[in-house]
Design a protein around this motif. Structure first.
Motif, PDB file in Angstrom:
ATOM      1  N   SER A 106      16.030 -49.127   1.091  1.00  0.00           N
ATOM      2  CA  SER A 106      16.380 -50.206   2.021  1.00  0.00           C
ATOM      3  C   SER A 106      16.038 -51.608   1.515  1.00  0.00           C
ATOM      4  N   LEU A 122      30.663 -48.406   4.828  1.00  0.00           N
ATOM      5  CA  LEU A 122      29.827 -47.309   4.336  1.00  0.00           C
ATOM      6  C   LEU A 122      30.665 -46.114   3.891  1.00  0.00           C
ATOM      7  N   THR A 138      21.589 -43.109   6.113  1.00  0.00           N
ATOM      8  CA  THR A 138      22.356 -44.356   5.970  1.00  0.00           C
ATOM      9  C   THR A 138      22.869 -44.834   7.319  1.00  0.00           C
ATOM     10  N   TYR A 141      19.959 -46.157   9.419  1.00  0.00           N
ATOM     11  CA  TYR A 141      19.434 -47.440   8.920  1.00  0.00           C
ATOM     12  C   TYR A 141      20.282 -48.603   9.407  1.00  0.00           C
ATOM     13  N   PHE A 142      21.595 -48.510   9.278  1.00  0.00           N
ATOM     14  CA  PHE A 142      22.453 -49.633   9.642  1.00  0.00           C
ATOM     15  C   PHE A 142      22.607 -49.779  11.148  1.00  0.00           C
ATOM     16  N   ASN A 143      22.688 -48.683  11.861  1.00  0.00           N
ATOM     17  CA  ASN A 143      22.936 -48.779  13.298  1.00  0.00           C
ATOM     18  C   ASN A 143      21.687 -49.112  14.101  1.00  0.00           C
ATOM     19  N   ARG A 145      19.888 -51.766  13.282  1.00  0.00           N
ATOM     20  CA  ARG A 145      19.657 -53.167  12.963  1.00  0.00           C
ATOM     21  C   ARG A 145      20.398 -54.076  13.927  1.00  0.00           C
ATOM     22  N   ILE A 148      23.710 -56.606  12.734  1.00  0.00           N
ATOM     23  CA  ILE A 148      24.271 -56.014  11.518  1.00  0.00           C
ATOM     24  C   ILE A 148      25.301 -54.989  11.975  1.00  0.00           C
ATOM     25  N   ALA A 150      28.228 -52.029  10.823  1.00  0.00           N
ATOM     26  CA  ALA A 150      28.652 -51.143   9.734  1.00  0.00           C
ATOM     27  C   ALA A 150      29.561 -50.055  10.284  1.00  0.00           C
TER      28      ALA A 150
END
Length: 392
Positions: A106, A122, A138, A141-143, A145, A148, A150
């Protein structure tokens, strides 16, 4: 009444022309009232499209990841939304891993986020390099934030196509990311994977119809990780047909394609009384593929993997409201490319450089004349690509 309506229309577009000529890269909201119950407003956004963010061993072994982005911060941080493709799973519980099975940690992504990137694709051929664990880590991690966005990975097997609605300055952007190619079949049902065949094309079109009919948005951006030969500059006829179909039937405003790891042309096309942008490939934004630049010999295909392009797109939304009924139209006002290249620091770190006269002068003053000559030749190639691009 017809004459008065025509006068109002002429006046409206005169005001919009004035507003447009005075616009900045950020939003502005101008309200001009010709008569009671009639208002005109305008707002804008700047969108930046990068290429692939990769993490080869040469990229992650040195550390100080913020250094990678220093030279392009004036571009990336000046954009409202900056898009990039993350070409690897992100899993801190697993060791870093390079080609052919990538895994990044990360902090590598965080450095890109600090540099201003906030929208990520992604879905690509490396999405399932480390099976379901890599997909899940993955996606989580993005969802998790804030601010942010993705797309491309699913929470459950065989879920529908994922999408995001991104909003700022009164403009709603629909974002979708798919891949046509995977390196392995494992857990493909957790990825927005739509290979180029009639079965999957039909499924994709059905889901696009559902999403576009059921959601309110102003502007549609679609990321496509393409099934085509890497390192080759040819634009396939099948992809041209596919992209035009997406624009004509589903109203896609920007097609942002990647995978070949080299830069290809981009073009504005006119369809259905509007302009749409197709980017056929923006190359590598950062990678370790060009490990040995041809400073003393003829450039090879591998040299192309160290170059990329950032494309800044400014869009504008104009709205007229009369008696509480609003009508809007949104247009692409400008498309501005920035040529970037990967430079290898004396300590071995791979960093992104904005290719301009300052870079040439700096390299020459430092006695790095071979690097300066090399990048000048790279810029000639970029200029030829830029010359082929049909733009505003």
């Amino acid at each position: 009444m017809i004459f008065k309506s025509a006068l109002r229309t002429i006046y409206f577009f005169s005001i919009i022309l004035f507003i447009t000529s005075c616009s900045s890269t950020k939003t502005e909201s101008v309200i001009v009232e010709e008569k009671p119950n009639v208002t005109y407003s305008s707002s804008s956004l700047s969108l930046l499209f990068a290429g692939d963010i990769m993490a080869h061993k040469n990229n992650y072994s040195v550390g100080n990841f913020d250094k990678i982005w220093e030279d392009i911060l004036h571009i990336s941080k000046s954009s409202d939304f900056a898009f990039a493709n993350i070409e690897a799973p992100v899993n801190d519980k697993k060791e870093w891993s390079t080609y052919p099975q990538f895994n990044m940690h990360s902090p590598y992504v965080e450095s890109a986020i600090k540099a201003g990137f906030n929208v990520f694709s992604l879905a690509n051929n490396h999405s399932n390099d480390w099976y379901l664990e890599g997909i899940k880590s993955t996606e989580n991690y993005f969802n998790n934030r804030a601010n942010i966005w993705a797309c491309g990975l699913r929470k459950k097997s065989n879920d529908n196509l994922t999408f995001k609605i991104i909003e700022k300055n009164g403009i709603k952007i629909l974002f979708i990311a798919i891949t046509e190619i995977l390196n392995r079949p494992d857990y493909a049902s957790y990825i927005d994977y739509y290979p180029n065949n009639s079965k999957y094309r039909t499924k994709l079109f059905e889901q696009l119809t559902k999403i576009t009919n059921e959601n309110s948005y102003d502007f549609f951006v679609m990321s496509i990780h393409t099934d085509e030969e890497e390192y080759k500059s040819k634009i396939t006829e099948s992809h041209k047909i596919f992209y035009n179909n997406l624009i004509e039937k589903y109203g896609v405003d920007v097609i942002w394609a990647n995978h070949p790891h080299i830069t290809k042309p981009w073009e504005i096309i006119n369809t259905n009384n509007k302009q749409s942008l197709i980017m056929y490939a923006n190359g590598n934004t950062i990678s370790g593929q060009r490990t040995a630049p041809s400073l003393y010999k003829k450039h090879t295909e591998r040299d192309n993997t160290g170059d990329g392009v950032l494309i800044k797109v400014k869009i504008k939304k104009n709205t007229i409201t009369e008696n509480n009924i609003s009508k809007s139209n949104i247009t692409i006002k400008s498309v501005e490319p920035y040529f970037i290249t990967t430079y290898i620091m004396p300590n071995g770190q791979f960093v992104i450089k904005s290719v301009d006269n300052d870079l040439f002068h700096c390299l020459n003053r430092s006695g790095l004349t071979k690097w300066a000559e090399y990048i000048i030749e790279r810029k000639k190639i970029f200029d030829s690509i830029k010359g082929k691009s049909k733009c505003l």
